[in-house]
Motif scaffolding. Structure first.
Motif, PDB file in Angstrom:
ATOM      1  N   ARG A   1       5.070  -8.480 -20.326  1.00  0.00           N
ATOM      2  CA  ARG A   1       5.025  -9.010 -18.970  1.00  0.00           C
ATOM      3  C   ARG A   1       6.350  -8.285 -18.345  1.00  0.00           C
ATOM      4  NH1 ARG A   1       7.552 -13.630 -16.794  1.00  0.00           N
ATOM      5  NH2 ARG A   1       6.631 -14.340 -14.859  1.00  0.00           N
TER       6      ARG A   1
ATOM      7  N   ALA B   1      13.384  -4.339 -22.178  1.00  0.00           N
ATOM      8  CA  ALA B   1      12.492  -3.276 -22.640  1.00  0.00           C
ATOM      9  C   ALA B   1      10.976  -3.873 -22.815  1.00  0.00           C
ATOM     10  CB  ALA B   1      12.958  -2.549 -23.726  1.00  0.00           C
ATOM     11  N   THR B   2      10.277  -3.124 -22.111  1.00  0.00           N
ATOM     12  CA  THR B   2       8.616  -3.270 -22.445  1.00  0.00           C
ATOM     13  C   THR B   2       8.148  -2.673 -23.816  1.00  0.00           C
ATOM     14  OG1 THR B   2       8.249  -1.438 -21.056  1.00  0.00           O
ATOM     15  CG2 THR B   2       7.952  -3.316 -19.964  1.00  0.00           C
TER      16      THR B   2
ATOM     17  N   SER C   1      16.269  -6.764 -24.467  1.00  0.00           N
ATOM     18  CA  SER C   1      15.647  -7.930 -23.885  1.00  0.00           C
ATOM     19  C   SER C   1      14.165  -7.581 -23.802  1.00  0.00           C
ATOM     20  CB  SER C   1      16.456  -8.823 -22.599  1.00  0.00           C
ATOM     21  OG  SER C   1      15.595  -9.741 -22.101  1.00  0.00           O
ATOM     22  N   LEU C   2      13.363  -8.295 -24.689  1.00  0.00           N
ATOM     23  CA  LEU C   2      11.888  -7.775 -24.528  1.00  0.00           C
ATOM     24  C   LEU C   2      11.270  -8.569 -23.163  1.00  0.00           C
ATOM     25  CD1 LEU C   2      11.038  -8.290 -28.297  1.00  0.00           C
ATOM     26  CD2 LEU C   2      11.636  -6.244 -27.051  1.00  0.00           C
ATOM     27  N   GLY C   3      10.910  -7.858 -22.404  1.00  0.00           N
ATOM     28  CA  GLY C   3      10.498  -8.308 -21.072  1.00  0.00           C
ATOM     29  C   GLY C   3      11.734  -8.552 -20.349  1.00  0.00           C
ATOM     30  N   ASP C   4      11.432  -9.254 -19.050  1.00  0.00           N
ATOM     31  CA  ASP C   4      12.819  -9.337 -18.130  1.00  0.00           C
ATOM     32  C   ASP C   4      13.006 -10.836 -18.045  1.00  0.00           C
ATOM     33  OD1 ASP C   4      10.511  -9.053 -16.443  1.00  0.00           O
ATOM     34  OD2 ASP C   4      11.222  -7.181 -15.883  1.00  0.00           O
ATOM     35  N   THR C   5      12.406 -11.574 -18.415  1.00  0.00           N
ATOM     36  CA  THR C   5      12.563 -13.051 -18.281  1.00  0.00           C
ATOM     37  C   THR C   5      13.815 -13.680 -18.870  1.00  0.00           C
ATOM     38  OG1 THR C   5      10.285 -13.464 -18.759  1.00  0.00           O
ATOM     39  CG2 THR C   5      11.482 -15.552 -18.665  1.00  0.00           C
ATOM     40  N   GLY C   6      14.642 -14.081 -18.204  1.00  0.00           N
ATOM     41  CA  GLY C   6      16.117 -14.619 -18.791  1.00  0.00           C
ATOM     42  C   GLY C   6      16.892 -13.604 -18.831  1.00  0.00           C
TER      43      GLY C   6
ATOM     44  N   ASP D   1      19.350 -12.198 -16.995  1.00  0.00           N
ATOM     45  CA  ASP D   1      20.766 -12.333 -16.539  1.00  0.00           C
ATOM     46  C   ASP D   1      21.157 -13.523 -17.294  1.00  0.00           C
ATOM     47  OD1 ASP D   1      20.283 -10.325 -14.939  1.00  0.00           O
ATOM     48  OD2 ASP D   1      19.806 -11.510 -13.029  1.00  0.00           O
ATOM     49  N   ALA D   2      20.534 -14.678 -17.302  1.00  0.00           N
ATOM     50  CA  ALA D   2      21.040 -15.687 -18.199  1.00  0.00           C
ATOM     51  C   ALA D   2      21.634 -15.205 -19.505  1.00  0.00           C
ATOM     52  CB  ALA D   2      19.826 -16.784 -18.376  1.00  0.00           C
ATOM     53  N   LYS D   3      20.783 -14.409 -20.282  1.00  0.00           N
ATOM     54  CA  LYS D   3      21.318 -14.167 -21.689  1.00  0.00           C
ATOM     55  C   LYS D   3      22.646 -13.213 -21.382  1.00  0.00           C
ATOM     56  CE  LYS D   3      20.320 -11.527 -25.452  1.00  0.00           C
ATOM     57  NZ  LYS D   3      19.329 -11.664 -26.570  1.00  0.00           N
TER      58      LYS D   3
ATOM     59  N   PHE E   1      22.176 -19.974 -13.422  1.00  0.00           N
ATOM     60  CA  PHE E   1      21.787 -18.489 -13.678  1.00  0.00           C
ATOM     61  C   PHE E   1      21.547 -17.566 -12.938  1.00  0.00           C
ATOM     62  CE2 PHE E   1      21.566 -21.117 -17.810  1.00  0.00           C
ATOM     63  CZ  PHE E   1      22.580 -20.514 -18.421  1.00  0.00           C
TER      64      PHE E   1
END
Lengths: 271, 419, 293
Positions: free
Chosen positions: A228, B32-33, B62-67, B69-71, C256
């Motif tokens: 996704r 990264a996708t 980071s697999l996918g882009d969820t989170g 910036d938080a990471k 965040f």
């Protein structure tokens, strides 16, 4: 008659629960360019089995699987063992400050994890645990989390006092009561904790997201998320991979069935 | 306890293995996708390490882009920031304005192996924060009009032309909105609007309006041209009903609607190609976005930047140049990553052409002439919160003027309070 | 003399039993919790140094309209989803608590949603709810011309999230099942001999004996509902027009997305006080209806 009614209810509800899952399987077998088609049929005209090997080879899933297995199995042992010990202490032993301490246990659940994320990360960074699986495993051995402690406490509380007294008369100390009375009687609850712990770690997203860095430490849940992205989701692959990630858990759960049903036999306690 | 000790020993090895003796390790944080993970691991990093035997790249993907910036934030707060970070136009301005990133303007000027002239100017302009550059762009795309050729053919309509005005656009959109059973609930729509912060500004600009003034110290969204631009765009769905009211919802649904053939046109970037090649069973093409008083569209991009506290700025700079350079540009094209920001490759004849690229693919490069990055004031974090006010306009539950007024007031406050 | 030494030994044993948690709390939890408490009195963006802010963050809580909005949204979610979820879970557990054929299969079936990975679940439901393409509206169109826009509609987005949460009732169901298994058969037999009908049995045997588990599930469901996050984070990001801006989502955004970590901490502590109050109230009220063995 009653049984028939029961089955009708179960089948109707079961069907409702199954629909999203069936759609998931259907999507995983649909050719990519048909996934979005209007009024897409439930069973694709041409079953695209290739989605499966493709989904499982675009990413190093063998690494993710290995990591996930390490984390889930070790954390499961840690949570079941330590949560049952701690819960027994809270349920069946009297000591000063117990109730206040229990309130503290419950309180830890009320602080959203999002706000302790950074300080916890700083802590693990100081311990040089970042980019290892340790942050995902080690804490499980220290009480196993408030949810499980509370759950097992509730079950230990329902054990009749007579059984405990009988064990004490036989010369059992607290550990003996724990082993010979509490654990055998709480098997359904322990099985529940085991299942929750397993599923929880298997699907955990936030922990691995923050604590793992290199590809060599990533887990399955992170792998799934990579299908996704802002610029489009590859539904067919996401769903195929999800089915693969889901199946082993489902099989384990199905096999572990009997531990939920057996229950306990109270013979000759009352009257 | 034994188990504990064992697992500590086991789980502990990963990071130390990565420490290569004698080589300087650069940590690169990037989303990264699956395809990009492969590209990074199998092409970018080995090739760079071959060219620079003294540097080792450690990829923190980071697999996918969820989170994402938080990471990044936890890495910074935990005092183990990466050396090089991939950003997009969404998160770059904030981190640049916060002073987290190394000013590479000097580096770029003093490095004879690189010329900023080789990069598309509107992308660099969008990356400049208070006149300084804090990263190098790697890829970008303008936003243009995608259209479903089959639906145009079916409706016997001429394809969108380069001279289309808003009127032409609406006329076509009306024809393409089909309610076959007459239940007032069209089965097919001409267009789909999106409430994304990098879509609607194009319509404000095209109408002659502005969102912020030049110095980014005042919001101009309450001016008539801006209000009318936003009104036109939102009313496509809320009043003219040539776009589904539902397009405003969660991000992906608009793309999916186009892929399903349920809407005939959508504004999208070249980043969408990759999933479209896969997903779309009909014939489609792209065209410049329709114009009103002027031509305008938005621009989105990706870049890499060096964290200021890195212990290896020189090696990081080498890596940055590589990621924005010739080889990476070719690899980017191969992986289907929009357009390289490196002009010599992007503009080379036929470089962007693939077996599935649509006929008028050149619309993307032509749009560079009038494309701009959607406003990213240095107070981007607070600005992005103010953007949620616009939801009400997209939903049609409050008059657009009122929404624009409130938006302007809020943004002005943000710009004033946090200079 | 004897009793005091006995109770002293019991106390020692008690502390030993709970010591893993105490250690874990001191090592892993206490520091970060205190850190976030301290942070709630500071301005911090995680990049530059924290600045002391006194009560600024807490004052801001009082006049942040979105905070109020998110609290109302969360209360709405909790009040609707908790009872519905628990009733469904209990109903399923009662249906499944029989020694009949294929119960294992059904049990697995109802637990299946809880096993499915979060990302896949969210994507699946976004799709089901898709107003134009989704299965739900495909079905509803058989009955109405204008089915809801679900996640794109200010009034339907929250019910959509609640509906989805019901699909995950399998977890609570499993706990109810474990509890039902704990009720001795003899008690049912005895009450049958006394001539009790099944409804009376349910009221006088099942409910009282299951009460500790009901209590557990209720307390947990309340706590969890006030912290629900992922669904709104991935599916709606709080929209449309803040209709699904749940408390913890807003907290996350502050931390965040808007980089106000101090304010986010203050929000966390306000939430802590709210949940603590509700939980203590639950424990207090539980004395009236929860029966331990």
């Amino acid at each position: 008659m009653k049984t028939a009614l029961r089955y009708i209810c179960l089948i109707a509800l079961g069907f409702l629960f199954l629909i999203p899952f069936l759609w998931m399987v259907s999507t995983s077998l649909t050719p990519a360019n048909q996934v979005m088609a209007i009024n897409r049929p439930w069973i694709p005209e041409r079953l695209e089995w290739r989605n499966y090997p493709q989904a499982l080879t675009v990413l190093p899933f063998h690494i993710f699987l290995k990591n996930t297995l390490i984390v889930t199995s070790l954390a499961l042992i840690g949570q079941v063992v330590s949560a049952s010990l701690v819960a027994f202490g809270f349920a069946r032993l009297r000591f000063r400050g117990r109730d206040a301490l229990f309130v503290l246990v419950i309180s830890t659940m009320m602080i959203p994890a999002q706000v302790t994320l950074i300080p916890t990360f700083i802590l693990f960074a100081r311990l040089h645990w970042i980019d290892t699986l340790r942050p995902l495993i080690v804490p499980a051995f220290f009480g196993g989390g408030a949810f499980y402690i509370f759950l097992l406490r509730q079950f230990f509380l329902t054990i009749p006092g007579e059984l405990e007294d009988a064990a004490k008369i036989d010369g059992c100390g607290p550990l003996g009561v724990f082993r010979t009375v509490a654990i055998p009687l709480a098997k359904p609850a322990l099985a529940t904790v085991a299942v929750f712990s397993f599923v929880g770690h298997w699907n955990d997203f936030l922990g691995p997201l923050i604590y793992t860095q290199s590809v060599e430490t990533k887990t399955l849940a992170l792998g799934l998320n990579s299908f996704r992205s802002l610029h489009g989701t590859q539904y067919h692959l996401l769903m195929a991979a999800s089915v693969c990630v889901l199946l082993p858990v489902l099989l384990i759960f199905f096999a572990a069935q009997r531990y939920f049903v057996r229950g306990m036999v109270f013979s000759g306690i009352k009257g | 306890m034994l188990v504990l000790a064992a697992l500590c020993a086991y789980g502990g090895c990963a990071r130390h293995l990565a420490q290569d003796e004698g080589r300087i390790v650069i940590e690169w944080y990037a989303p990264a996708t699956p395809e990009f993970l492969k590209l990074y691991r199998e092409e970018f990093i080995p090739e760079f390490e071959r060219q620079h035997p003294d540097i080792k790249i450690r990829l923190n993907a980071s697999l996918g882009d969820t989170g994402y910036d938080a990471k990044l934030l936890t890495l910074i707060a935990g005092d183990i920031p990466p050396d090089v970070v991939h950003f997009t136009q969404v998160d770059y301005p904030y981190f640049a304005a916060k002073g987290l990133l190394l000013d590479v303007e000097f580096l770029a000027e003093s490095d004879p192996s690189l010329s900023l002239q080789d990069y598309f100017a509107p992308v660099l302009d969008g990356m400049r924060v208070k006149g300084r550059l804090y990263g190098l762009p790697s890829d970008f795309s303008t936003i243009v009009l995608f259209y479903n050729r089959d639906l145009f053919d079916h409706a016997n309509l001429a394809y969108p032309s380069a001279n289309w005005t808003w009127d032409d656009f609406v006329r076509a959109a009306r024809r393409l909105t089909v309610d076959e059973n007459g239940d007032g609930n069209p089965e097919q729509f001409g267009f789909v609007t999106q409430n994304s912060y990098n879509r609607w500004p194009a319509w404000v600009w095209a109408n002659g309006g502005s969102i912020l003034d030049r110095s980014e110290s005042r919001c101009l969204m309450d001016k008539p041209a801006a209000v009318e631009g936003l009104r036109f765009y939102t009313e496509l769905a809320t009043r003219m009903h040539v776009a589904p009211a539902s397009g405003q919802g969660a991000g992906q649904s608009a793309d999916d609607l186009f892929a399903s053939g349920r809407v005939a046109m959508i504004c999208n970037s070249r980043y969408a190609y990759k999933s479209m090649f896969n997903m779309i069973p009909f014939k489609w093409d792209v065209a410049p976005p329709p114009r009103q008083v002027r031509r305008a569209t938005t621009l989105i991009w990706g870049c890499n930047a060096i964290v200021r506290t890195t212990r290896h700025p020189k090696q990081s700079w080498e890596f940055l140049k590589f990621l924005s350079g010739r080889e990476a540009a070719f690899a980017n094209i191969k992986a289907g990553n929009a357009i390289p920001a490196y002009k010599p490759v992007a503009l080379a004849p036929g470089a962007l052409k693939g077996p599935q690229t649509p006929e008028h693919d050149s619309a993307f490069l032509e749009a560079v002439a009038y494309a701009r990055t959607a406003p990213t004031p240095v107070q981007f974090a607070d600005y992005s919160e103010a953007l949620t006010i616009l939801d009400d306009a997209f939903l049609g539950i409050r008059p657009v003027e009122d929404v624009c007024k409130e938006f302007t007031r809020t943004v002005n406050q943000v710009l004033r309070e946090r200079p | 003399m004897k009793t005091t030494s006995l109770s002293r030994r019991e106390a020692l044993a008690g502390w030993l039993f709970v010591s893993p948690w105490v250690l874990g709390f001191v090592i892993f939890a206490a520091g970060p919790i205190l850190f976030s408490l301290g942070l709630s009195f500071a301005h911090w963006d995680a990049i530059t140094r924290p600045e002391f802010a006194g009560l600024d963050n807490y004052r801001r809580l009082a006049r942040d309209p979105l905070l109020i909005k998110s609290l109302i949204n969360t209360a709405y979610y909790a009040v609707v989803s908790v009872p519905m979820g628990l009733c469904l879970a209990l109903g399923l557990a009662l249906l499944l608590n029989q020694k009949l054929r294929a119960m294992g299969l059904f049990r697995t079936l109802f637990y299946l949603p809880s096993v499915t990975s979060g990302v896949a679940t969210m994507m699946l439901w976004m799709w089901l709810f898709n107003p134009e393409l989704g299965l739900i509206n495909r079905f509803l169109r058989l009955f109405t011309k204008h089915p809801p826009l679900w996640l794109s509609d200010v009034h339907w987005a929250m019910p959509a999230l609640i509906l989805m949460s019901l699909w995950g009732a399998g977890g609570a169901m499993l706990i109810f099942l474990a509890g039902l298994q704990n009720i001795p058969e003899e008690l049912y037999e005895a009450s049958t001999l006394d001539g009790a009908g099944s409804l009376q049995q349910f009221r006088h045997v099942t409910i009282p004996l299951l009460s500790p588990v009901i209590f557990f599930n209720f307390v947990m469901a309340v706590i969890a509902s006030f912290q629900v996050f992922t669904a709104a984070f991935i599916m709606t990001n709080g929209g449309p027009s803040h209709a699904t801006l749940l408390y913890v989502l807003y907290l996350f955004q502050n931390a965040f997305v808007y980089f106000r970590l101090g304010y986010a901490s203050a929000m966390a502590w306000l939430l802590f006080v709210i949940i603590l109050f509700l939980t203590l109230l639950n424990f207090r009220l539980s004395k009236r209806w929860v029966h331990y063995g």
